[in-house]
Motif scaffolding. Structure first.
Motif, PDB file in Angstrom:
ATOM      1  N   TYR A   1     -49.164 -37.353 119.922  1.00 56.54           N
ATOM      2  CA  TYR A   1     -47.992 -36.845 119.217  1.00 56.54           C
ATOM      3  C   TYR A   1     -46.824 -36.738 120.201  1.00 56.54           C
ATOM      4  N   PRO A   2     -45.691 -37.382 119.902  1.00 57.28           N
ATOM      5  CA  PRO A   2     -44.554 -37.382 120.836  1.00 57.28           C
ATOM      6  C   PRO A   2     -43.700 -36.122 120.714  1.00 57.28           C
ATOM      7  N   ALA A   3     -44.270 -34.994 121.075  1.00 57.62           N
ATOM      8  CA  ALA A   3     -43.597 -33.696 120.919  1.00 57.62           C
ATOM      9  C   ALA A   3     -42.209 -33.642 121.548  1.00 57.62           C
ATOM     10  N   PRO A   4     -42.002 -34.164 122.753  1.00 52.76           N
ATOM     11  CA  PRO A   4     -40.653 -34.077 123.333  1.00 52.76           C
ATOM     12  C   PRO A   4     -39.587 -34.763 122.472  1.00 52.76           C
ATOM     13  N   VAL A   5     -39.939 -35.883 121.867  1.00 52.68           N
ATOM     14  CA  VAL A   5     -38.977 -36.594 121.006  1.00 52.68           C
ATOM     15  C   VAL A   5     -38.716 -35.779 119.746  1.00 52.68           C
ATOM     16  N   ILE A   6     -39.761 -35.253 119.148  1.00 51.16           N
ATOM     17  CA  ILE A   6     -39.617 -34.458 117.924  1.00 51.16           C
ATOM     18  C   ILE A   6     -38.772 -33.213 118.203  1.00 51.16           C
ATOM     19  N   ASP A   7     -38.949 -32.621 119.363  1.00 48.59           N
ATOM     20  CA  ASP A   7     -38.188 -31.424 119.721  1.00 48.59           C
ATOM     21  C   ASP A   7     -36.727 -31.729 120.027  1.00 48.59           C
ATOM     22  N   SER A   8     -36.450 -32.919 120.547  1.00 49.34           N
ATOM     23  CA  SER A   8     -35.082 -33.230 120.966  1.00 49.34           C
ATOM     24  C   SER A   8     -34.233 -33.889 119.881  1.00 49.34           C
TER      25      SER A   8
ATOM     26  N   THR B   1     -24.743 -38.990 108.147  1.00 50.30           N
ATOM     27  CA  THR B   1     -25.546 -40.210 108.015  1.00 50.30           C
ATOM     28  C   THR B   1     -26.856 -39.846 107.347  1.00 50.30           C
ATOM     29  N   PHE B   2     -27.257 -40.657 106.393  1.00 54.33           N
ATOM     30  CA  PHE B   2     -28.534 -40.463 105.706  1.00 54.33           C
ATOM     31  C   PHE B   2     -29.541 -41.471 106.252  1.00 54.33           C
ATOM     32  N   PHE B   3     -30.689 -40.962 106.690  1.00 55.54           N
ATOM     33  CA  PHE B   3     -31.748 -41.790 107.256  1.00 55.54           C
ATOM     34  C   PHE B   3     -32.895 -41.932 106.262  1.00 55.54           C
ATOM     35  N   ASP B   4     -33.421 -43.134 106.156  1.00 52.73           N
ATOM     36  CA  ASP B   4     -34.633 -43.396 105.372  1.00 52.73           C
ATOM     37  C   ASP B   4     -35.793 -43.396 106.371  1.00 52.73           C
ATOM     38  N   ARG B   5     -36.428 -42.271 106.502  1.00 51.30           N
ATOM     39  CA  ARG B   5     -37.492 -41.997 107.473  1.00 51.30           C
ATOM     40  C   ARG B   5     -36.929 -41.884 108.886  1.00 51.30           C
ATOM     41  N   GLY B   6     -37.740 -41.332 109.798  1.00 55.38           N
ATOM     42  CA  GLY B   6     -37.254 -41.118 111.159  1.00 55.38           C
ATOM     43  C   GLY B   6     -38.362 -40.796 112.132  1.00 55.38           C
ATOM     44  N   VAL B   7     -38.020 -40.010 113.158  1.00 52.92           N
ATOM     45  CA  VAL B   7     -38.953 -39.781 114.267  1.00 52.92           C
ATOM     46  C   VAL B   7     -40.224 -39.049 113.837  1.00 52.92           C
ATOM     47  N   VAL B   8     -40.123 -38.117 112.911  1.00 55.45           N
ATOM     48  CA  VAL B   8     -41.324 -37.397 112.476  1.00 55.45           C
ATOM     49  C   VAL B   8     -42.269 -38.345 111.751  1.00 55.45           C
ATOM     50  N   ASP B   9     -41.706 -39.201 110.905  1.00 55.27           N
ATOM     51  CA  ASP B   9     -42.529 -40.182 110.191  1.00 55.27           C
ATOM     52  C   ASP B   9     -43.237 -41.111 111.181  1.00 55.27           C
ATOM     53  N   ALA B  10     -42.493 -41.555 112.196  1.00 57.11           N
ATOM     54  CA  ALA B  10     -43.080 -42.427 113.219  1.00 57.11           C
ATOM     55  C   ALA B  10     -44.176 -41.694 113.981  1.00 57.11           C
ATOM     56  N   ALA B  11     -43.956 -40.416 114.268  1.00 55.69           N
ATOM     57  CA  ALA B  11     -44.966 -39.621 114.978  1.00 55.69           C
ATOM     58  C   ALA B  11     -46.262 -39.541 114.170  1.00 55.69           C
ATOM     59  N   VAL B  12     -46.135 -39.380 112.865  1.00 57.58           N
ATOM     60  CA  VAL B  12     -47.316 -39.338 111.990  1.00 57.58           C
ATOM     61  C   VAL B  12     -48.088 -40.657 112.109  1.00 57.58           C
ATOM     62  N   ALA B  13     -47.367 -41.765 112.104  1.00 60.15           N
ATOM     63  CA  ALA B  13     -48.009 -43.071 112.219  1.00 60.15           C
ATOM     64  C   ALA B  13     -48.665 -43.254 113.586  1.00 60.15           C
ATOM     65  N   ILE B  14     -48.014 -42.772 114.622  1.00 66.62           N
ATOM     66  CA  ILE B  14     -48.577 -42.880 115.976  1.00 66.62           C
ATOM     67  C   ILE B  14     -49.891 -42.119 116.060  1.00 66.62           C
ATOM     68  N   VAL B  15     -49.915 -40.901 115.559  1.00 67.12           N
ATOM     69  CA  VAL B  15     -51.138 -40.095 115.586  1.00 67.12           C
ATOM     70  C   VAL B  15     -52.233 -40.748 114.731  1.00 67.12           C
ATOM     71  N   ALA B  16     -51.851 -41.297 113.578  1.00 67.77           N
ATOM     72  CA  ALA B  16     -52.823 -41.941 112.694  1.00 67.77           C
ATOM     73  C   ALA B  16     -53.477 -43.156 113.337  1.00 67.77           C
ATOM     74  N   THR B  17     -52.794 -43.755 114.315  1.00 68.68           N
ATOM     75  CA  THR B  17     -53.356 -44.930 115.000  1.00 68.68           C
ATOM     76  C   THR B  17     -54.012 -44.553 116.333  1.00 68.68           C
ATOM     77  N   GLY B  18     -54.201 -43.248 116.569  1.00 72.56           N
ATOM     78  CA  GLY B  18     -54.901 -42.797 117.760  1.00 72.56           C
ATOM     79  C   GLY B  18     -54.019 -42.446 118.935  1.00 72.56           C
TER      80      GLY B  18
ATOM     81  N   ASN C   1     -44.690 -28.621 110.301  1.00 69.32           N
ATOM     82  CA  ASN C   1     -45.103 -28.306 111.672  1.00 69.32           C
ATOM     83  C   ASN C   1     -43.946 -28.427 112.653  1.00 69.32           C
ATOM     84  N   ALA C   2     -43.004 -29.320 112.359  1.00 67.88           N
ATOM     85  CA  ALA C   2     -41.838 -29.504 113.225  1.00 67.88           C
ATOM     86  C   ALA C   2     -40.739 -28.490 112.898  1.00 67.88           C
ATOM     87  N   GLU C   3     -41.077 -27.518 112.079  1.00 64.92           N
ATOM     88  CA  GLU C   3     -40.203 -26.393 111.730  1.00 64.92           C
ATOM     89  C   GLU C   3     -38.971 -26.791 110.913  1.00 64.92           C
ATOM     90  N   TYR C   4     -39.182 -27.757 110.013  1.00 65.70           N
ATOM     91  CA  TYR C   4     -38.166 -28.073 109.009  1.00 65.70           C
ATOM     92  C   TYR C   4     -38.531 -27.345 107.726  1.00 65.70           C
TER      93      TYR C   4
END
Length: 166
Positions: A91-98, A71-88, A140-143
């Motif tokens: 960082y949802p590290a457990p989600v990014i790790d899992s 399956t090909f994804f157009d953006r995902g959890v890392v992109d959302a994490a960037v937006a979350i941090v940008a809005t204060g 940073n997420a080791e990709y």
């Protein structure tokens, strides 16, 4: 995962991959905007960027969990994490790790094809700033992101498939 610069041709590439018979998941951002317009409008990014970012993370997790096979994804959890941090937000590290994507492709900035529309209201300068944050977040997420060439849609799809040996 296909991520990168806003307006860099990601959605067009995903459409080509879908045309070729592959499973694709559309960008959460545009789906959230459509969802918000059909509802109360509170999660529009220009109304409540934090709510938009949180919804993008929820949607990205659901998308990942629902995917079967290649399956090909157009953006995902890392992109959302960037937006979350940008809005204060935190960082949802457990989600990014899992939630881990097998490969990450980044669409580089491509000013010649960048256009605004009803849903993409931000400037190219803002897109470039966001791109830098997204690129760094994947590192940073080791990709090890693979840069997409600036080429025709067909050639880009061929490139992605060749990297996957499909």
């Amino acid at each position: 995962m296909i991520s990168g610069c806003s307006g860099g041709g990601k959605s067009t590439l995903l459409s080509e991959l879908e045309r070729r018979g592959y499973a694709v998941v559309a960008e959460p951002g545009r789906r959230i905007i459509a969802e918000a317009r059909a509802g109360d409008g509170r999660t529009l990014p220009w109304i409540d960027a934090a709510a938009f970012a949180r919804r993008a993370l929820e949607m990205s997790v659901s998308d990942f969990e629902a995917a079967r096979g290649l399956t090909f994804f157009d953006r995902g959890v890392v992109d959302a994490a960037v937006a979350i941090v940008a809005t204060g937000g935190d960082y949802p590290a457990p989600v990014i790790d899992s939630i881990r994507y097998d490969r990450v492709f980044l669409a580089p900035p491509w000013p010649e094809i960048y256009v605004n529309d009803e849903d993409r209201r931000h400037s190219l300068d803002k897109a470039l700033q966001d791109y830098g944050r997204v690129q760094q977040a994947y590192l940073n997420a080791e990709y090890a992101p693979i840069m997409l060439p600036r080429d025709t849609v067909s050639a880009r799809a061929d490139f992605v498939l060749s990297q996957l040996r499909v």
